[in-house]
Design a protein around this motif. Structure first.
Motif, PDB file in Angstrom:
ATOM      1  N   ASN A   1       0.809  -1.218   0.000  1.00  0.00           N
ATOM      2  CA  ASN A   1       0.000   0.000   0.000  1.00  0.00           C
ATOM      3  C   ASN A   1       0.843   1.270   0.000  1.00  0.00           C
ATOM      4  O   ASN A   1       0.316   2.362  -0.200  1.00  0.00           O
ATOM      5  N   HIS A   2       2.151   1.127   0.219  1.00  0.00           N
ATOM      6  CA  HIS A   2       3.034   2.293   0.284  1.00  0.00           C
ATOM      7  C   HIS A   2       4.054   2.331  -0.852  1.00  0.00           C
ATOM      8  O   HIS A   2       4.934   3.199  -0.843  1.00  0.00           O
ATOM      9  N   MET A   3       3.956   1.453  -1.817  1.00  0.00           N
ATOM     10  CA  MET A   3       5.016   1.349  -2.812  1.00  0.00           C
ATOM     11  C   MET A   3       5.066   2.511  -3.791  1.00  0.00           C
ATOM     12  O   MET A   3       6.043   2.691  -4.505  1.00  0.00           O
TER      13      MET A   3
ATOM     14  N   SER B   1      -3.584   2.231  -4.636  1.00  0.00           N
ATOM     15  CA  SER B   1      -4.347   3.304  -5.285  1.00  0.00           C
ATOM     16  C   SER B   1      -5.207   4.056  -4.283  1.00  0.00           C
ATOM     17  O   SER B   1      -5.396   5.271  -4.403  1.00  0.00           O
ATOM     18  N   HIS B   2      -5.747   3.344  -3.304  1.00  0.00           N
ATOM     19  CA  HIS B   2      -6.601   3.944  -2.292  1.00  0.00           C
ATOM     20  C   HIS B   2      -5.763   4.642  -1.223  1.00  0.00           C
ATOM     21  O   HIS B   2      -6.049   5.786  -0.837  1.00  0.00           O
TER      22      HIS B   2
ATOM     23  N   THR C   1     -15.570   9.014   4.935  1.00  0.00           N
ATOM     24  CA  THR C   1     -14.183   9.451   4.765  1.00  0.00           C
ATOM     25  C   THR C   1     -13.504   8.785   3.575  1.00  0.00           C
ATOM     26  O   THR C   1     -12.287   8.926   3.403  1.00  0.00           O
ATOM     27  N   ASP C   2     -14.276   8.057   2.769  1.00  0.00           N
ATOM     28  CA  ASP C   2     -13.685   7.433   1.591  1.00  0.00           C
ATOM     29  C   ASP C   2     -13.662   8.437   0.446  1.00  0.00           C
ATOM     30  O   ASP C   2     -14.703   8.922   0.006  1.00  0.00           O
ATOM     31  N   SER C   3     -12.456   8.738  -0.032  1.00  0.00           N
ATOM     32  CA  SER C   3     -12.289   9.726  -1.108  1.00  0.00           C
ATOM     33  C   SER C   3     -11.860   9.079  -2.409  1.00  0.00           C
ATOM     34  O   SER C   3     -11.341   9.752  -3.303  1.00  0.00           O
TER      35      SER C   3
ATOM     36  N   PHE D   1      -2.707   7.720  -9.905  1.00  0.00           N
ATOM     37  CA  PHE D   1      -2.653   6.321 -10.290  1.00  0.00           C
ATOM     38  C   PHE D   1      -3.603   6.039 -11.445  1.00  0.00           C
ATOM     39  O   PHE D   1      -3.291   5.286 -12.342  1.00  0.00           O
ATOM     40  N   SER D   2      -4.796   6.639 -11.397  1.00  0.00           N
ATOM     41  CA  SER D   2      -5.792   6.355 -12.438  1.00  0.00           C
ATOM     42  C   SER D   2      -5.375   6.915 -13.782  1.00  0.00           C
ATOM     43  O   SER D   2      -5.815   6.444 -14.817  1.00  0.00           O
TER      44      SER D   2
END
Length: 254
Positions: free
Chosen positions: A185-187, A209-210, A235-237, A243-244
């Motif tokens: 998740n941090h790459m 990506s999230h 809180t989901d943005s 990335f997209s």
């Protein structure tokens, strides 16, 4: 066992677990950093000083994670303190996979709410700013925490093993998922296929990506494994626009 011998055994267990956590971090983060270099040559160019800081903070975190884990491991082996079991027949076989999910959900809940707390201005300045100093995050940043933040993470699984029964192999699975997801998740690029990330399943899972969106905007996307708390709490943005916009073979660096 005499008190002196018990004390020595506890110290030895804590030291051994610290070495295991630190070695696991160096091996797994090193592996995914190497993969990054192979897939995206130069993606971490110019980040040498940041990576050195990430490694130093992470090795300090390894001790904070390793000490309570070592004490609990000693208590389990010497006194049977925990609810870890080794005989698969102790609990029904269906509990093996379910226990992994229960641990992940409970850990995710703890992480979401402590993570939101870490973003309160005063706490952020004292502790969480260390983690967000990784701009952009790299494969070495997964454990790059201030000691206060590391402590909030270090007590979760050692605490759960006193409350929720789990087979030792299932516990190993939980720790493996925790390690791999923390790193991937941090790459700074998306390892998982676009079809998964943008699928209905992906709508509930956290990937790079999230989480990258969190490192860009700070006050959103607080979860660790799953997105249900972010969805429920508004809180989901969504996913990182950087990335997209990029192709799977050459993700952009925000």
């Amino acid at each position: 066992m005499a008190p002196e011998a018990s004390f020595i055994a506890i110290i030895a267990s804590a030291a051994a677990m610290t070495a295991i956590v630190g070695g696991r971090y160096l091996a797994t983060s090193g592996l995914f950093a190497w993969i990054t270099g192979r897939v995206l040559p130069g993606h971490y160019a110019g980040l040498d000083s940041q990576i050195r800081r990430e490694i130093l903070w992470s090795l300090a975190s390894a001790a904070i994670y390793g000490i309570p884990a070592g004490v609990v491991a000693w208590g389990w082996q010497a006194h049977g303190w925990t609810r870890i079991y080794t005989d698969a027949d102790t609990w029904p076989l269906w509990w093996l996979p379910l226990s992994v999910l229960v641990y992940l959900l409970l850990h995710d809940t703890w992480f979401y709410w402590t993570h939101r707390w870490m973003h309160r201005p005063r706490v952020f300045r004292v502790a969480h700013a260390v983690h967000h100093a990784s701009r952009p995050p790299t494969a070495w940043a997964a454990m790059s925490f201030h000691p206060l933040e590391a402590l909030t993470g270090a007590i979760v699984v050692p605490g759960l093993v006193f409350l929720v029964p789990i087979h030792v192999a299932a516990l190993g699975t939980v720790l493996t998922i925790m390690t791999v997801m923390g790193i991937t998740n941090h790459m700074g690029w998306e390892l998982f296929p676009r079809r998964l990330v943008h699928s209905r399943i992906g709508h509930w899972l956290i990937t790079a990506s999230h989480h990258q969106r969190h490192h860009e905007s700070y006050r959103c996307n607080y979860g660790l494994y799953f997105r249900h708390w972010d969805h429920l709490c508004g809180t989901d943005s969504g996913l990182s626009e950087a990335f997209s916009r990029s192709s799977p073979s050459s993700p952009a660096r925000p």
